[in-house]
Scaffold this motif. Structure first.
Motif, PDB file in Angstrom:
ATOM      1  N   SER A 271       3.220 -53.395  23.547  1.00  0.00           N
ATOM      2  CA  SER A 271       3.698 -54.693  23.060  1.00  0.00           C
ATOM      3  C   SER A 271       2.541 -55.679  23.207  1.00  0.00           C
ATOM      4  O   SER A 271       1.701 -55.534  24.082  1.00  0.00           O
ATOM      5  CB  SER A 271       4.926 -55.153  23.827  1.00  0.00           C
TER       6      SER A 271
ATOM      7  N   ASP B 212       5.952 -63.019  22.078  1.00  0.00           N
ATOM      8  CA  ASP B 212       5.843 -61.576  21.868  1.00  0.00           C
ATOM      9  C   ASP B 212       5.639 -61.295  20.383  1.00  0.00           C
ATOM     10  O   ASP B 212       6.310 -61.895  19.541  1.00  0.00           O
ATOM     11  CB  ASP B 212       7.148 -60.878  22.299  1.00  0.00           C
TER      12      ASP B 212
ATOM     13  N   PRO C 107       6.706 -59.290  17.427  1.00  0.00           N
ATOM     14  CA  PRO C 107       8.029 -58.655  17.315  1.00  0.00           C
ATOM     15  C   PRO C 107       7.991 -57.237  16.763  1.00  0.00           C
ATOM     16  O   PRO C 107       8.630 -56.914  15.745  1.00  0.00           O
ATOM     17  CB  PRO C 107       8.773 -59.616  16.376  1.00  0.00           C
ATOM     18  N   ARG C 108       7.282 -56.375  17.404  1.00  0.00           N
ATOM     19  CA  ARG C 108       7.226 -54.936  17.099  1.00  0.00           C
ATOM     20  C   ARG C 108       6.243 -54.335  18.090  1.00  0.00           C
ATOM     21  O   ARG C 108       5.489 -55.075  18.732  1.00  0.00           O
ATOM     22  CB  ARG C 108       6.765 -54.671  15.650  1.00  0.00           C
TER      23      ARG C 108
ATOM     24  N   ASN D 134       2.836 -49.286  13.471  1.00  0.00           N
ATOM     25  CA  ASN D 134       3.833 -50.296  13.855  1.00  0.00           C
ATOM     26  C   ASN D 134       5.145 -49.589  14.122  1.00  0.00           C
ATOM     27  O   ASN D 134       5.537 -48.691  13.364  1.00  0.00           O
ATOM     28  CB  ASN D 134       4.044 -51.288  12.703  1.00  0.00           C
TER      29      ASN D 134
ATOM     30  N   TYR E  94       9.084 -50.658  14.565  1.00  0.00           N
ATOM     31  CA  TYR E  94      10.121 -51.686  14.462  1.00  0.00           C
ATOM     32  C   TYR E  94      11.360 -51.102  15.135  1.00  0.00           C
ATOM     33  O   TYR E  94      11.954 -50.149  14.623  1.00  0.00           O
ATOM     34  CB  TYR E  94      10.398 -52.001  12.993  1.00  0.00           C
ATOM     35  N   ARG E  95      11.713 -51.647  16.300  1.00  0.00           N
ATOM     36  CA  ARG E  95      12.770 -51.022  17.101  1.00  0.00           C
ATOM     37  C   ARG E  95      14.139 -51.213  16.483  1.00  0.00           C
ATOM     38  O   ARG E  95      15.011 -50.371  16.582  1.00  0.00           O
ATOM     39  CB  ARG E  95      12.724 -51.581  18.531  1.00  0.00           C
TER      40      ARG E  95
ATOM     41  N   ARG F  92      15.566 -56.811  14.278  1.00  0.00           N
ATOM     42  CA  ARG F  92      14.932 -58.052  14.775  1.00  0.00           C
ATOM     43  C   ARG F  92      13.421 -57.956  14.763  1.00  0.00           C
ATOM     44  O   ARG F  92      12.732 -58.958  14.839  1.00  0.00           O
ATOM     45  CB  ARG F  92      15.422 -58.375  16.197  1.00  0.00           C
ATOM     46  N   ASP F  93      12.904 -56.733  14.716  1.00  0.00           N
ATOM     47  CA  ASP F  93      11.450 -56.584  14.644  1.00  0.00           C
ATOM     48  C   ASP F  93      10.982 -56.806  13.208  1.00  0.00           C
ATOM     49  O   ASP F  93      11.716 -56.529  12.242  1.00  0.00           O
ATOM     50  CB  ASP F  93      11.031 -55.205  15.151  1.00  0.00           C
ATOM     51  N   SER F  94       9.754 -57.274  13.064  1.00  0.00           N
ATOM     52  CA  SER F  94       9.294 -57.721  11.747  1.00  0.00           C
ATOM     53  C   SER F  94       7.775 -57.876  11.757  1.00  0.00           C
ATOM     54  O   SER F  94       7.144 -57.784  12.820  1.00  0.00           O
ATOM     55  CB  SER F  94       9.915 -59.086  11.428  1.00  0.00           C
TER      56      SER F  94
ATOM     57  N   LYS G  14      12.760 -59.848   9.025  1.00  0.00           N
ATOM     58  CA  LYS G  14      13.866 -59.432   9.911  1.00  0.00           C
ATOM     59  C   LYS G  14      15.111 -59.215   9.057  1.00  0.00           C
ATOM     60  O   LYS G  14      15.229 -59.788   7.973  1.00  0.00           O
ATOM     61  CB  LYS G  14      14.154 -60.542  10.934  1.00  0.00           C
TER      62      LYS G  14
END
Ligand SMILES: O=C(O)CCC(=O)C(=O)O
Length: 184
Positions: free
Chosen positions: A38, A49, A51-52, A91, A93-94, A97-99, A165
């Motif tokens: 992260s 953070d 976001p990914r 990358n 993306y969990r 919300r990750d983007s 997102k």
């Protein structure tokens, strides 16, 4: 193959079924073992953070016993998009919300004239590609499991791209982005 944008260097091209589902599943599984990190970045006057999760590898520096499927992926990608790719940026993306915000790739980190090739694995996320000059000129593409997107270097000068997102329930997705970096 779908031609999403055109320019003198091949524009932006999309292969929805670049590899079969079993191969894409195996790559997705094996890449769980990458060194995902992260990151934090400055946004205005605050550190936030990214976001990914991200990981990156030089392709010429992989140990011979590397457990990641990058050499095989590279060979498949080069058969479709010939280029001396030497780096893979990844990358993860969990969930929805990750983007990644709209951007073009960092130009001084790319060799002019060489394409960028992006393999998508996991739940399909929508990529938006839009003209830098006119934001209303945009195309959206849902990047499917096992798909390949090739973007010309020229397109990084005229367009930006991002993964917004989404509020829809979304499982994890990875992208593996093959680039030709200038010599270290
Ligand atoms: O995950 C994606 O499909 C986009 C990744 C991206 O834009 C980047 O790594 O610069």
């Amino acid at each position: 193959m779908t031609q999403l944008l055109d320019d003198a260097e091949g524009g932006v091209r999309y292969w929805p079924s670049f590899v079969d589902a079993a191969t894409a599943d195996a790559w997705f599984e094996a890449l769980q073992g990458a060194e995902w990190k992260s990151q934090r970045r400055m946004m205005y006057d605050r550190e936030v953070d990214v976001p990914r999760l991200v990981a990156s590898y030089w392709l010429d520096g992989l140990p011979p016993d590397c457990p990641l499927p990058l050499p095989g992926m590279l060979a498949r990608v080069q058969a479709q998009v010939p280029a001396p790719f030497n780096a893979a940026g990844m990358n993860l993306y969990r969930d929805g919300r990750d983007s990644v915000a709209m951007h073009h790739d960092t130009l001084h980190m790319l060799v002019p004239g060489q394409p960028i090739a992006l393999v998508s694995l996991g739940d399909a996320r929508r990529m938006r590609i839009r003209s830098q000059a006119c934001h209303r000129e945009a195309v959206d593409v849902a990047l499917a499991h096992g798909s390949l997107l090739a973007m010309s270097h020229a397109s990084q000068l005229t367009h930006e791209h991002g993964i917004p997102k989404t509020a829809r329930p979304m499982g994890p997705r990875m992208s593996v982005v093959f680039r030709v970096r200038p010599p270290r």
